[in-house]
Design a protein around this motif. Structure first.
Motif, PDB file in Angstrom:
ATOM      1  N   GLY A 158      16.332  11.001 -15.057  1.00  0.00           N
ATOM      2  CA  GLY A 158      14.995  10.495 -13.949  1.00  0.00           C
ATOM      3  C   GLY A 158      15.325   8.853 -14.164  1.00  0.00           C
ATOM      4  N   ILE A 159      15.368   8.562 -15.162  1.00  0.00           N
ATOM      5  CA  ILE A 159      16.401   6.963 -14.745  1.00  0.00           C
ATOM      6  C   ILE A 159      17.333   6.892 -14.274  1.00  0.00           C
ATOM      7  CG2 ILE A 159      16.720   5.008 -16.191  1.00  0.00           C
ATOM      8  CD1 ILE A 159      14.122   5.928 -18.498  1.00  0.00           C
ATOM      9  N   GLY A 160      18.899   7.340 -14.307  1.00  0.00           N
ATOM     10  CA  GLY A 160      19.428   7.340 -14.562  1.00  0.00           C
ATOM     11  C   GLY A 160      19.775   7.427 -12.789  1.00  0.00           C
ATOM     12  N   GLN A 161      18.771   8.109 -12.324  1.00  0.00           N
ATOM     13  CA  GLN A 161      19.358   8.810 -10.878  1.00  0.00           C
ATOM     14  C   GLN A 161      18.685   7.842 -10.130  1.00  0.00           C
ATOM     15  OE1 GLN A 161      17.619  12.727  -9.355  1.00  0.00           O
ATOM     16  NE2 GLN A 161      17.646  13.466 -11.686  1.00  0.00           N
ATOM     17  N   ALA A 162      17.605   7.242 -10.440  1.00  0.00           N
ATOM     18  CA  ALA A 162      17.155   5.846  -9.770  1.00  0.00           C
ATOM     19  C   ALA A 162      17.828   4.872 -10.559  1.00  0.00           C
ATOM     20  CB  ALA A 162      15.747   4.927 -10.577  1.00  0.00           C
ATOM     21  N   LEU A 163      19.181   4.317 -11.403  1.00  0.00           N
ATOM     22  CA  LEU A 163      19.942   3.751 -11.131  1.00  0.00           C
ATOM     23  C   LEU A 163      20.880   3.623 -10.222  1.00  0.00           C
ATOM     24  CD1 LEU A 163      20.297   3.439 -14.880  1.00  0.00           C
ATOM     25  CD2 LEU A 163      19.726   1.996 -13.327  1.00  0.00           C
ATOM     26  N   VAL A 164      21.634   4.872 -10.260  1.00  0.00           N
ATOM     27  CA  VAL A 164      22.436   5.555  -9.335  1.00  0.00           C
ATOM     28  C   VAL A 164      21.781   4.728  -7.900  1.00  0.00           C
ATOM     29  CG1 VAL A 164      24.118   6.999  -8.137  1.00  0.00           C
ATOM     30  CG2 VAL A 164      22.897   7.220 -10.511  1.00  0.00           C
ATOM     31  N   GLU A 165      20.210   5.142  -8.072  1.00  0.00           N
ATOM     32  CA  GLU A 165      20.099   4.524  -5.771  1.00  0.00           C
ATOM     33  C   GLU A 165      20.382   3.508  -5.878  1.00  0.00           C
ATOM     34  OE1 GLU A 165      20.249   7.271  -3.440  1.00  0.00           O
ATOM     35  OE2 GLU A 165      21.483   7.891  -4.909  1.00  0.00           O
ATOM     36  N   ALA A 166      19.958   2.578  -6.956  1.00  0.00           N
ATOM     37  CA  ALA A 166      20.274   0.562  -6.625  1.00  0.00           C
ATOM     38  C   ALA A 166      20.530   0.459  -7.089  1.00  0.00           C
ATOM     39  CB  ALA A 166      18.687   0.687  -8.391  1.00  0.00           C
ATOM     40  N   TYR A 167      22.209   0.517  -7.590  1.00  0.00           N
ATOM     41  CA  TYR A 167      23.256   0.023  -7.203  1.00  0.00           C
ATOM     42  C   TYR A 167      23.945   0.682  -5.726  1.00  0.00           C
ATOM     43  CZ  TYR A 167      23.599  -1.914 -11.617  1.00  0.00           C
ATOM     44  OH  TYR A 167      22.890  -3.039 -12.862  1.00  0.00           O
ATOM     45  N   ARG A 168      24.012   1.977  -5.554  1.00  0.00           N
ATOM     46  CA  ARG A 168      24.315   2.297  -4.077  1.00  0.00           C
ATOM     47  C   ARG A 168      23.968   1.825  -3.654  1.00  0.00           C
ATOM     48  NH1 ARG A 168      23.570   8.628  -3.622  1.00  0.00           N
ATOM     49  NH2 ARG A 168      24.941   8.258  -1.947  1.00  0.00           N
ATOM     50  N   SER A 169      23.173   1.716  -3.114  1.00  0.00           N
ATOM     51  CA  SER A 169      22.251   0.712  -2.166  1.00  0.00           C
ATOM     52  C   SER A 169      22.689  -0.652  -1.613  1.00  0.00           C
ATOM     53  CB  SER A 169      20.339   0.640  -2.636  1.00  0.00           C
ATOM     54  OG  SER A 169      19.980   0.142  -3.482  1.00  0.00           O
ATOM     55  N   ASP A 170      23.377  -0.993  -2.619  1.00  0.00           N
ATOM     56  CA  ASP A 170      23.672  -2.177  -2.962  1.00  0.00           C
ATOM     57  C   ASP A 170      25.258  -2.682  -2.748  1.00  0.00           C
ATOM     58  OD1 ASP A 170      24.262  -4.992  -2.424  1.00  0.00           O
ATOM     59  OD2 ASP A 170      23.678  -5.575  -4.679  1.00  0.00           O
ATOM     60  N   ASP A 171      26.175  -1.414  -1.806  1.00  0.00           N
ATOM     61  CA  ASP A 171      27.443  -0.857  -2.236  1.00  0.00           C
ATOM     62  C   ASP A 171      27.866  -1.122  -3.008  1.00  0.00           C
ATOM     63  OD1 ASP A 171      27.092  -1.043   0.826  1.00  0.00           O
ATOM     64  OD2 ASP A 171      26.798  -2.814   1.198  1.00  0.00           O
ATOM     65  N   TYR A 172      27.577  -0.498  -3.956  1.00  0.00           N
ATOM     66  CA  TYR A 172      28.555  -0.450  -5.195  1.00  0.00           C
ATOM     67  C   TYR A 172      29.077   0.875  -5.219  1.00  0.00           C
ATOM     68  CZ  TYR A 172      26.669  -4.061  -8.481  1.00  0.00           C
ATOM     69  OH  TYR A 172      26.459  -5.403  -8.595  1.00  0.00           O
ATOM     70  N   LEU A 173      30.403   1.381  -5.592  1.00  0.00           N
ATOM     71  CA  LEU A 173      30.597   2.649  -6.129  1.00  0.00           C
ATOM     72  C   LEU A 173      29.843   2.610  -7.464  1.00  0.00           C
ATOM     73  CD1 LEU A 173      32.620   5.091  -6.121  1.00  0.00           C
ATOM     74  CD2 LEU A 173      34.344   3.281  -6.998  1.00  0.00           C
TER      75      LEU A 173
ATOM     76  N   SER B 125      27.640  12.103  -1.631  1.00  0.00           N
ATOM     77  CA  SER B 125      28.779  11.623  -2.605  1.00  0.00           C
ATOM     78  C   SER B 125      29.439  10.625  -1.802  1.00  0.00           C
ATOM     79  CB  SER B 125      30.014  13.239  -2.551  1.00  0.00           C
ATOM     80  OG  SER B 125      30.472  13.173  -0.820  1.00  0.00           O
ATOM     81  N   GLU B 126      28.759  10.192  -1.358  1.00  0.00           N
ATOM     82  CA  GLU B 126      28.835   9.318  -0.173  1.00  0.00           C
ATOM     83  C   GLU B 126      29.143   8.048  -1.570  1.00  0.00           C
ATOM     84  OE1 GLU B 126      29.336   6.185   3.654  1.00  0.00           O
ATOM     85  OE2 GLU B 126      28.142   7.773   3.381  1.00  0.00           O
ATOM     86  N   GLY B 127      29.825   6.830  -2.110  1.00  0.00           N
ATOM     87  CA  GLY B 127      29.274   6.296  -3.191  1.00  0.00           C
ATOM     88  C   GLY B 127      29.663   6.612  -4.620  1.00  0.00           C
ATOM     89  N   PHE B 128      29.664   7.848  -4.341  1.00  0.00           N
ATOM     90  CA  PHE B 128      28.838   8.650  -6.771  1.00  0.00           C
ATOM     91  C   PHE B 128      30.077   9.676  -6.753  1.00  0.00           C
ATOM     92  CE2 PHE B 128      26.818  11.533  -9.290  1.00  0.00           C
ATOM     93  CZ  PHE B 128      26.642  10.804  -9.707  1.00  0.00           C
ATOM     94  N   VAL B 129      31.059   8.888  -7.741  1.00  0.00           N
ATOM     95  CA  VAL B 129      31.805   9.594  -8.621  1.00  0.00           C
ATOM     96  C   VAL B 129      30.627  10.304  -9.973  1.00  0.00           C
ATOM     97  CG1 VAL B 129      33.368   9.979  -9.575  1.00  0.00           C
ATOM     98  CG2 VAL B 129      33.572   8.921  -8.009  1.00  0.00           C
ATOM     99  N   HIS B 130      30.076  11.945  -9.948  1.00  0.00           N
ATOM    100  CA  HIS B 130      29.965  12.191 -10.925  1.00  0.00           C
ATOM    101  C   HIS B 130      31.543  12.768 -11.921  1.00  0.00           C
ATOM    102  CE1 HIS B 130      28.090  14.574 -14.272  1.00  0.00           C
ATOM    103  NE2 HIS B 130      28.915  15.549 -13.924  1.00  0.00           N
ATOM    104  N   LEU B 131      30.872  12.445 -13.827  1.00  0.00           N
ATOM    105  CA  LEU B 131      31.694  12.451 -14.474  1.00  0.00           C
ATOM    106  C   LEU B 131      31.872  12.781 -15.678  1.00  0.00           C
ATOM    107  CD1 LEU B 131      34.636   9.340 -14.714  1.00  0.00           C
ATOM    108  CD2 LEU B 131      34.735  12.062 -13.916  1.00  0.00           C
ATOM    109  N   THR B 132      31.953  14.936 -15.737  1.00  0.00           N
ATOM    110  CA  THR B 132      30.987  15.623 -16.621  1.00  0.00           C
ATOM    111  C   THR B 132      31.421  15.098 -18.176  1.00  0.00           C
ATOM    112  OG1 THR B 132      30.947  17.733 -15.187  1.00  0.00           O
ATOM    113  CG2 THR B 132      30.452  17.656 -17.388  1.00  0.00           C
ATOM    114  N   THR B 133      30.518  14.807 -19.032  1.00  0.00           N
ATOM    115  CA  THR B 133      30.961  13.862 -20.117  1.00  0.00           C
ATOM    116  C   THR B 133      29.800  14.655 -21.263  1.00  0.00           C
ATOM    117  OG1 THR B 133      31.387  12.092 -18.117  1.00  0.00           O
ATOM    118  CG2 THR B 133      30.812  10.891 -21.632  1.00  0.00           C
ATOM    119  N   ASN B 134      30.583  14.630 -22.142  1.00  0.00           N
ATOM    120  CA  ASN B 134      29.979  14.329 -23.978  1.00  0.00           C
ATOM    121  C   ASN B 134      29.907  13.667 -24.397  1.00  0.00           C
ATOM    122  OD1 ASN B 134      29.327  15.084 -26.580  1.00  0.00           O
ATOM    123  ND2 ASN B 134      30.264  17.327 -26.364  1.00  0.00           N
TER     124      ASN B 134
END
Length: 250
Positions: free
Chosen positions: A13-28, A42-51
């Motif tokens: 929940g917090i992670g998704q909000a962070l993703v949108e906060a930075y993407r909306s300011d043109d961050y990769l 997928s525009e402006g976002f890369v997911h890396l499956t991570t343990n």
């Protein structure tokens, strides 16, 4: 894009909000999570499956993840933000806590953030980057069954202060944000059939509400927007005033 944000726990929940906060300011945005982000553009976002537990324990895993991150970074980066947001919250009474509980709690919540930062120091130094460690009100104020979680978040705050001492001279700012109750799907599910308990939780905060992920994400981004480097080594509370409440027996 020459602005990059690396966010752990990007599918929560917090992670998704962070993703949108930075993407909306043109961050990769590079998201590290064991689960993919649902409904992600997928525009402006890369997911890396991570343990993250493996990242904490195994050099090979660290090399792999950091190699994957670096492959997605632009040649020139003007701003790099690392937000260690992922957390493992294991709740057990003293009598039932196991070694595995401690390993998972400390590994994901404290050790993985340290090694992620360690492996990115060179890039963070070049662009005078920002590190935010998301801790918790439980680092200082806790309750029964939260021993592993509280200890791991307190450790992360200690790591924040120590990293700030060593990395601030390189131009890297390191801070922690310590939230109280945030209305994630996980928290709200616990109140699904208990509206009165949720109302009491809101009322107990002097702000008369609990926090929401979007507000917390905006607060974190506001911190990383600071460019002077003087704000570093701080533990910033985001708790609706509840950290100052004294609860006396009635």
């Amino acid at each position: 894009m020459n602005k990059v944000a690396i966010i752990t726990g990007s599918s929560g929940g917090i992670g998704q909000a962070l993703v949108e906060a930075y993407r909306s300011d043109d961050y990769l945005v590079v998201g590290l999570d064991k689960n993919p982000l649902k409904k992600a553009d997928s525009e402006g976002f890369v997911h890396l499956t991570t343990n993250l537990l493996s990242l904490a324990k195994e050099q090979e895993c660290r090399d792999t993840i950091v190699g994957d991150i670096r492959r997605h970074l632009p040649e020139v980066i003007n701003d790099l933000v690392v937000v260690n947001n992922a957390a493992e919250q294991i709740l057990n009474p003293v009598e039932e806590i196991t070694w595995d509980d401690w390993e998972r709690s400390l590994g994901v919540n404290a050790i993985a953030p340290f090694f992620l930062v360690q492996t990115l120091i060179d890039v963070l130094t070049i662009c005078r980057g920002h590190i935010i460690n998301v801790t918790s009100i439980h680092a200082k104020l806790t309750k029964p069954n939260f021993i592993c979680y509280a200890a791991s978040k307190a450790a992360l705050e200690a790591i924040t202060r120590s990293l700030a001492i060593e990395l601030s001279p390189l131009g890297i700012s390191v801070n922690s944000v310590a939230p109280a109750a945030i209305s994630t799907d996980m928290l709200m599910a616990g109140f699904e059939d208990k509206p009165e308990k949720l109302k009491r939780l809101n009322e107990y905060h002097p702000a008369k509400k609990i926090g929401c992920p979007r507000e917390l994400a905006g607060f974190i981004k506001m911190i990383t927007d600071q460019k002077s480097g003087f704000l570093t080594g701080a533990i910033l509370e985001f708790n609706g005033g509840i950290g100052g409440v004294l609860h006396d027996p009635s």
